[in-house]
Design an enzyme around this catalytic site. Structure first.
Site, mmCIF file in Angstrom:
data_model
loop_
_atom_site.group_PDB
_atom_site.id
_atom_site.type_symbol
_atom_site.label_atom_id
_atom_site.label_comp_id
_atom_site.label_asym_id
_atom_site.label_seq_id
_atom_site.Cartn_x
_atom_site.Cartn_y
_atom_site.Cartn_z
ATOM 1 N N LYS A 122 56.225 12.964 20.164
ATOM 2 C CA LYS A 122 55.680 11.889 20.999
ATOM 3 C C LYS A 122 56.599 11.660 22.202
ATOM 4 O O LYS A 122 57.815 11.530 22.043
ATOM 5 C CB LYS A 122 55.550 10.600 20.185
ATOM 6 C CG LYS A 122 54.552 10.710 19.027
ATOM 7 C CD LYS A 122 54.461 9.377 18.280
ATOM 8 C CE LYS A 122 53.732 9.529 16.957
ATOM 9 N NZ LYS A 122 52.309 9.753 17.056
ATOM 10 N N HIS A 127 56.135 15.161 13.293
ATOM 11 C CA HIS A 127 55.334 15.083 14.519
ATOM 12 C C HIS A 127 55.692 13.870 15.384
ATOM 13 O O HIS A 127 55.368 13.830 16.564
ATOM 14 C CB HIS A 127 53.831 15.135 14.210
ATOM 15 C CG HIS A 127 53.253 13.839 13.771
ATOM 16 N ND1 HIS A 127 53.322 13.395 12.481
ATOM 17 C CD2 HIS A 127 52.590 12.876 14.453
ATOM 18 C CE1 HIS A 127 52.730 12.215 12.393
ATOM 19 N NE2 HIS A 127 52.268 11.880 13.581
ATOM 20 N N ASP A 181 55.613 8.819 2.507
ATOM 21 C CA ASP A 181 54.787 9.335 3.601
ATOM 22 C C ASP A 181 55.416 9.068 4.972
ATOM 23 O O ASP A 181 55.292 9.870 5.889
ATOM 24 C CB ASP A 181 53.404 8.666 3.511
ATOM 25 C CG ASP A 181 52.396 9.261 4.476
ATOM 26 O OD1 ASP A 181 52.444 10.491 4.685
ATOM 27 O OD2 ASP A 181 51.562 8.512 5.015
ATOM 28 N N HIS A 196 59.437 9.825 9.514
ATOM 29 C CA HIS A 196 59.104 9.210 10.806
ATOM 30 C C HIS A 196 59.981 7.992 11.151
ATOM 31 O O HIS A 196 60.543 7.904 12.232
ATOM 32 C CB HIS A 196 57.641 8.773 10.829
ATOM 33 C CG HIS A 196 56.681 9.872 10.501
ATOM 34 N ND1 HIS A 196 56.901 11.180 10.835
ATOM 35 C CD2 HIS A 196 55.470 9.853 9.872
ATOM 36 C CE1 HIS A 196 55.870 11.920 10.439
ATOM 37 N NE2 HIS A 196 55.000 11.143 9.842
ATOM 38 N N LYS A 201 49.297 0.676 5.884
ATOM 39 C CA LYS A 201 47.921 0.980 6.271
ATOM 40 C C LYS A 201 47.127 -0.320 6.241
ATOM 41 O O LYS A 201 47.499 -1.265 5.553
ATOM 42 C CB LYS A 201 47.312 1.975 5.277
ATOM 43 C CG LYS A 201 48.114 3.270 5.176
ATOM 44 C CD LYS A 201 47.267 4.478 5.450
ATOM 45 C CE LYS A 201 48.041 5.769 5.378
ATOM 46 N NZ LYS A 201 48.266 6.383 6.691
ATOM 47 N N LYS A 261 55.333 18.557 6.765
ATOM 48 C CA LYS A 261 55.736 17.561 5.795
ATOM 49 C C LYS A 261 54.696 17.472 4.680
ATOM 50 O O LYS A 261 53.582 17.940 4.919
ATOM 51 C CB LYS A 261 55.956 16.216 6.470
ATOM 52 C CG LYS A 261 54.665 15.606 7.024
ATOM 53 C CD LYS A 261 54.896 14.233 7.520
ATOM 54 C CE LYS A 261 54.850 13.221 6.411
ATOM 55 N NZ LYS A 261 53.577 12.511 6.275
ATOM 56 N N GLU A 290 49.384 0.660 10.919
ATOM 57 C CA GLU A 290 48.141 1.404 11.124
ATOM 58 C C GLU A 290 46.967 0.545 10.669
ATOM 59 O O GLU A 290 47.117 -0.258 9.739
ATOM 60 C CB GLU A 290 48.143 2.683 10.293
ATOM 61 C CG GLU A 290 49.249 3.637 10.655
ATOM 62 C CD GLU A 290 49.123 4.941 9.881
ATOM 63 O OE1 GLU A 290 48.593 5.899 10.458
ATOM 64 O OE2 GLU A 290 49.518 4.980 8.709
#
Ligand code: BG6
Length: 526
Positions: free
Chosen positions: A202, A198, A255, A260, A360, A168, A236
């Site tokens: 998980k 990704h 992002d 995701h 974030k 990505k 995060e």
């Protein structure tokens, strides 16, 4: 080859022999994730003994310096979480064997020369199989594919595969994602392309399907008759770190959301696939993303909130604001937090809002799906002291406290009828011994064995971008950003977004429903 000590993998066969070429071998992703993951696969006996891994980049390296550079990095990290650290002697012995697989080709992948060298390399290998991995900046994905095509490196022959793994970000918006798909599909077939997300590596994300479709308990309630709304959070505590060059152009939405967060949404919302196979599953995912209601620009602006972190205190430490971070452009209008509401217009979900948020420098690291059920239809207990019935919540914790928790009402002991919310829980760590992994292991193993189930297909990618496009366009017209102090869970507008609907966000980092303070009974005694 000796089978691994990790009993979990005893029955999993090793992938067939291949040569793996990694473009962008000097980058961060390679040392932080790819090499540790390949190392773990090797440790667990899942790589063919003859498999070779060839790093390609501009930097002046050779096999020896490339190996040393990776070894030094991994040795530093061994005490941290990414690489096995339970037994450093075992690590050392395995590493010595593993590093024999690693090689380096110095070259520029925007020139033909390196592709001639790759052809030569494959001609001398034990196998014609080749896995090409684009671990470069996204500007190079199309270029690398074009040159691989031109050098006829993507032509498969009887018994020999050629596959391309693309990292990505896959595009910057709908138009660029479509263009990249077209570019890739010009030189290879869809079944040769592995678009990585990704999150799908998980365990807990894959477990959503097992929880839903291997148990009879959940599915009857998994619809708009019983579910009030769903919240998907990826919070995060880290800031932009050393990634401003990428992040300042991308922002939280690009992002995290079309990839995701939408993958999490798809796992929760899909219909049961007709078979447990790559195409059946990806068809269902694509349908769900296609069913996301396309907001008008006004609706998109109304149904979203963006924010940017400012200086604050996190884990007792003062941290700088986004604009003070190294590499962030002065006057940047990039968001580091986004919250949004989307509606999935299909038979199962019509009327059930999905609230998504990611950011974030939030108060805790917490990726979770919180499902709020409708209250009981009739409150028999209305004459008692308990006037209001609390909703049941199912919390699926993706990370870091992997597991599932269910909140429900129970009678508090005593002569009066009083209720309390309690929870039932399943924590992964109580049942399984999870080895140290990066999350890329399963995905790499799947690339090597040709299983595309956990990879994004062209249509899924485009449906994801199509759904975020109105938000991107609305913000392009009005790029005002609200600040939030580092350590807070987003700006005030994010709370207003959900409060307008009479709901509130599930507390970040708390594996129970809102307003529930689970105090174990024993702790209440004097
Ligand atoms: C990446 C994003 O794809 O995912 C990062 O580019 C983000 O900004 C990361 O930090 C989160 O992944 P994880 O696995 O740590 O939740």
């Amino acid at each position: 080859m000796a089978r691994p000590e990790n009993a979990q993998y005893q029955s999993t066969p090793a992938a067939e022999d291949t040569t793996m070429f990694i473009f962008g071998a000097s980058g961060d992703l390679v040392k932080r994730l790819l090499i540790p993951s390949l190392y773990h696969l090797d440790r667990d006996g899942l790589l063919d003994e003859r498999m070779q891994i060839v790093g390609i980049d501009l930097a002046a390296n050779d096999d020896v310096t490339f190996r040393q550079h990776l070894k030094d990095f991994i040795a530093d990290k061994a005490a941290a979480s990414h690489v096995e650290s339970r037994d450093s002697e075992v690590t050392k012995a395995h590493w010595q064997r593993f590093e024999q697989r690693l090689h380096y080709l110095q070259g520029d992948f925007t020139k033909d020369e390196i592709f001639t060298q790759i052809s030569r390399y494959i001609a001398q290998a034990n196998t014609g199989n080749a896995l090409f991995y684009c671990a470069t900046s996204s500007n190079f994905f199309g270029e690398i594919a074009k040159r691989l095509g031109k050098a006829r490196l993507l032509e498969e022959s009887e018994g020999n595969y050629r596959r391309l793994v693309v990292e990505k970000p896959f595009g910057h918006d709908l138009e660029s994602a479509r263009a990249l798909n077209a570019q890739l599909l010009e030189v290879m077939n869809e079944n040769q392309i592995y678009r990585i997300d990704h999150f799908l590596g998980k365990e807990t994300v894959q477990n959503i399907l097992v929880a839903r479709f291997a148990n009879v308990l959940f599915e009857p309630f998994w619809n708009n008759h019983y579910i009030d709304h769903i919240q998907i959070t990826a919070a995060e505590t880290i800031g932009v770190e050393k990634r401003a060059a990428f992040y300042d152009k991308a922002g939280a939405m690009r992002d995290m959301v079309p990839n995701h967060l939408f993958q999490l949404l798809a796992m929760v919302a899909i219909e049961p696939p007709a078979a447990f196979g790559a195409d059946a599953l990806r068809n269902e995912k694509s349908k769900v993303l296609e069913a996301i209601r396309p907001w008008t620009l006004e609706e998109a602006a109304h149904n979203s909130a963006r924010g940017r972190y400012e200086a604050g205190t996190l884990d007792g430490r003062r941290v700088p604001g986004y604009l003070e971070e190294e590499g962030v452009e002065a006057g940047s209008t990039t968001e580091t937090f986004v919250a949004m509401k989307v509606m999935v217009d299909n038979w199962r979900w019509v009327g059930v809002p999905f609230y998504l948020r990611t950011g974030k420098r939030m108060s805790a690291r917490d990726t979770e799906i919180a499902i709020c059920f409708k209250p009981a239809p009739y409150a028999q207990f209305r004459d008692t002291e308990v006037e209001r019935m609390t909703s049941n919540w199912l919390i699926i914790q993706i990370q870091p406290n992997e597991g599932m928790w269910f909140d429900f009402q129970t009678k508090r002991p005593g002569p009066e009828l009083k209720m309390d919310t309690v929870k039932m829980g399943f924590a992964y760590k109580d049942f399984f011994d999870l080895p140290a992994v990066t999350g890329y292991e399963t995905l790499l193993y799947d690339c090597l064995t040709g299983d595309q189930m956990l990879f994004q297909r062209a249509d899924t990618i485009e449906n994801g971008w199509r759904a975020v496009q109105p938000f991107l366009e609305a913000w392009a017209q009005d790029d005002r950003l609200e600040g939030y102090a580092a350590g807070d869970d987003g700006p005030a507008a994010a709370h207003e977004l959900i409060q307008r609907d009479g709901r509130r966000w599930h507390k970040v980092g708390e594996p129970t429903g809102p307003g529930v303070a689970p105090v174990p009974r024993r702790a209440r005694r004097p």
